[in-house]
Scaffold this active site. Sequence first.
Site, short mmCIF file in Angstrom:
data_model
loop_
_atom_site.label_atom_id
_atom_site.label_comp_id
_atom_site.label_asym_id
_atom_site.label_seq_id
_atom_site.Cartn_x
_atom_site.Cartn_y
_atom_site.Cartn_z
N HIS A 160 0.75 -1.23 -0.07
CA HIS A 160 0.12 -0.01 0.15
C HIS A 160 0.96 1.86 -0.03
CE1 HIS A 160 -2.73 -2.84 1.41
NE2 HIS A 160 -4.06 -1.92 0.59
N LYS A 164 -0.62 4.79 4.62
CA LYS A 164 -1.84 3.96 5.22
C LYS A 164 -1.01 3.35 6.50
CE LYS A 164 -4.15 -0.23 4.47
NZ LYS A 164 -5.32 0.04 5.35
N1 LIG Z 1 -12.83 -1.24 2.78
C1 LIG Z 1 -11.40 -0.30 1.36
O1 LIG Z 1 -12.59 -0.40 0.53
C2 LIG Z 1 -11.00 0.62 2.11
C3 LIG Z 1 -10.51 1.47 1.16
C4 LIG Z 1 -9.60 1.79 1.26
C5 LIG Z 1 -9.33 2.81 2.70
N2 LIG Z 1 -9.95 2.41 3.53
C6 LIG Z 1 -9.70 2.71 4.99
O2 LIG Z 1 -10.65 3.50 4.67
C7 LIG Z 1 -9.62 4.43 6.20
C8 LIG Z 1 -9.49 6.44 5.12
O3 LIG Z 1 -8.54 5.79 4.41
P1 LIG Z 1 -8.10 6.65 3.57
O4 LIG Z 1 -6.98 6.73 2.93
O5 LIG Z 1 -9.03 7.57 3.20
O6 LIG Z 1 -7.63 7.92 4.73
P2 LIG Z 1 -7.04 9.51 4.87
O7 LIG Z 1 -5.88 9.81 6.17
O8 LIG Z 1 -6.78 9.30 3.86
O9 LIG Z 1 -8.67 9.97 5.04
C9 LIG Z 1 -9.45 9.86 6.70
C10 LIG Z 1 -10.00 11.41 7.10
O10 LIG Z 1 -10.99 10.53 7.90
C11 LIG Z 1 -10.78 12.18 8.13
N3 LIG Z 1 -11.20 12.48 9.51
C12 LIG Z 1 -10.52 11.08 11.18
N4 LIG Z 1 -11.32 11.52 12.22
C13 LIG Z 1 -12.59 12.28 12.30
C14 LIG Z 1 -13.36 12.79 12.61
N5 LIG Z 1 -13.94 11.87 13.98
N6 LIG Z 1 -14.79 13.02 12.28
C15 LIG Z 1 -14.19 13.30 10.93
N7 LIG Z 1 -12.92 13.19 9.64
C16 LIG Z 1 -12.52 12.26 10.04
C17 LIG Z 1 -9.16 12.78 8.57
O11 LIG Z 1 -9.25 13.86 8.71
C18 LIG Z 1 -8.98 12.27 6.94
O12 LIG Z 1 -9.38 13.38 6.75
C19 LIG Z 1 -8.35 3.81 6.59
O13 LIG Z 1 -8.84 2.65 7.51
C20 LIG Z 1 -8.14 2.17 5.16
O14 LIG Z 1 -7.39 1.92 5.37
C21 LIG Z 1 -10.53 0.75 3.21
O1 LIG Z 2 -5.61 2.68 0.86
C1 LIG Z 2 -5.55 1.65 1.98
O2 LIG Z 2 -5.41 2.35 3.44
C2 LIG Z 2 -6.97 0.74 1.67
N1 LIG Z 2 -7.29 0.12 2.88
C3 LIG Z 2 -8.05 -1.13 2.88
C4 LIG Z 2 -7.42 -1.92 3.58
O3 LIG Z 2 -6.69 -1.45 4.82
O4 LIG Z 2 -6.91 -3.29 3.01
C5 LIG Z 2 -8.62 -1.62 1.21
C6 LIG Z 2 -7.20 -1.28 0.44
C7 LIG Z 2 -7.25 0.45 0.51
#
Ligand SMILES: NC(=O)c1ccc[n+]([C@@H]2O[C@H](COP(=O)([O-])OP(=O)(O)OC[C@H]3O[C@@H](n4cnc5c(N)ncnc54)[C@H](O)[C@@H]3O)[C@@H](O)[C@H]2O)c1
Ligand SMILES: O=C(O)C1=N[C@H](C(=O)O)CCC1
Length: 272
Positions: A160, A164
């Site tokens: 990643h 992350k």
């Molecule tokens: N399930 C999936 O398919 C998938 C895909 C991508 C990312 N993710 C996960 O999603 C999460 C976010 O990833 P990202 O790359 O967008 O991260 P990022 O750091 O770019 O964004 C997270 C955002 O959440 C905000 N935030 C934190 N606390 C908050 C609160 N109390 N109220 C409102 N906003 C708040 C932060 O300020 C930030 O803007 C991670 O846990 C990542 O692993 C999951």
């Molecule tokens: O960008 C991330 O953070 C991602 N989080 C998810 C994970 O933890 O698997 C999905 C892929 C991208």
Amino acid sequence: MSDRELPGIVVTGASGRMGQMLARLLLESETARLVGVLERPGHDWIGKDIGEAMGGTAVGVTVSGDAVATIAQAQAVIDFTSPAASVAFAELTAQARAVHVIGTTGFEDADLVPLKAAARHAPIIRAGNMSLGVNLLMGLTRKVAAALGEDWDIEVVEAHHRHKVDAPSGTALMLGEAAAEGRGASLADLRTPAREGITGPRETGSIGFSAIRGGNVVGEHDVIFAADGERIVLRHLATDRAIFARGAIRAALWGQDKGPGEYDMADVLGLG
Ligand SMILES: NC(=O)c1ccc[n+]([C@@H]2O[C@H](COP(=O)([O-])OP(=O)(O)OC[C@H]3O[C@@H](n4cnc5c(N)ncnc54)[C@H](O)[C@@H]3O)[C@@H](O)[C@H]2O)c1
Ligand SMILES: O=C(O)C1=N[C@H](C(=O)O)CCC1
């Protein structure tokens, strides 16, 4: 259906990588409408129009730090933030009887208790990966693990971007869980702790994880089945975060006629 009748969606973490992707897709959507966006209190986007904050033109949706008032307008909340924030949003979303789609990863077991409590009042759909490809890969992983004996070692390798914060990724853990299920066990029983130093030889039947962090890699996962003289590698490559955002929007719409409970993307995609 007029625009006013489309399910209203609130996006949390509006300035984040996933938050911005979701806001863009929802602003173009013909099946859902963006009714609110949240950022953490004190964030410099609060009070700005989300379209302008993302570098475009105004769209009439202001970034808010007031979670209670914003979530009160929602039929669904799509939430990719942090474990602590998602736990807090779960309680508020349940109070609003709205669907909570949680993409956040990195939860500790203790975080799952309040999520379960919230799901007694409204649907929660949670998955460490919302893409179709990874959710299909879970089924393949389960089948291959079930077909092969313990002389085939299982390792999950993921890569990643440099920002992350959690490891192994949520996806890697989902794939590890699928492999463990294929072997008729739970991941908690088979998972090998991160390796460093003199680890000794590999324990037969265990499932190992390795994480690479660098650059702007969106997300790459290999499930490796390694035996003497041959290897099978099941691979998913994500090249665009839109796959996760589209899955999350699909989940928010799917959840509209569902009762309280905990669901995942296999339920949404009919893969269960
Ligand atoms: N399930 C999936 O398919 C998938 C895909 C991508 C990312 N993710 C996960 O999603 C999460 C976010 O990833 P990202 O790359 O967008 O991260 P990022 O750091 O770019 O964004 C997270 C955002 O959440 C905000 N935030 C934190 N606390 C908050 C609160 N109390 N109220 C409102 N906003 C708040 C932060 O300020 C930030 O803007 C991670 O846990 C990542 O692993 C999951
Ligand atoms: O960008 C991330 O953070 C991602 N989080 C998810 C994970 O933890 O698997 C999905 C892929 C991208």
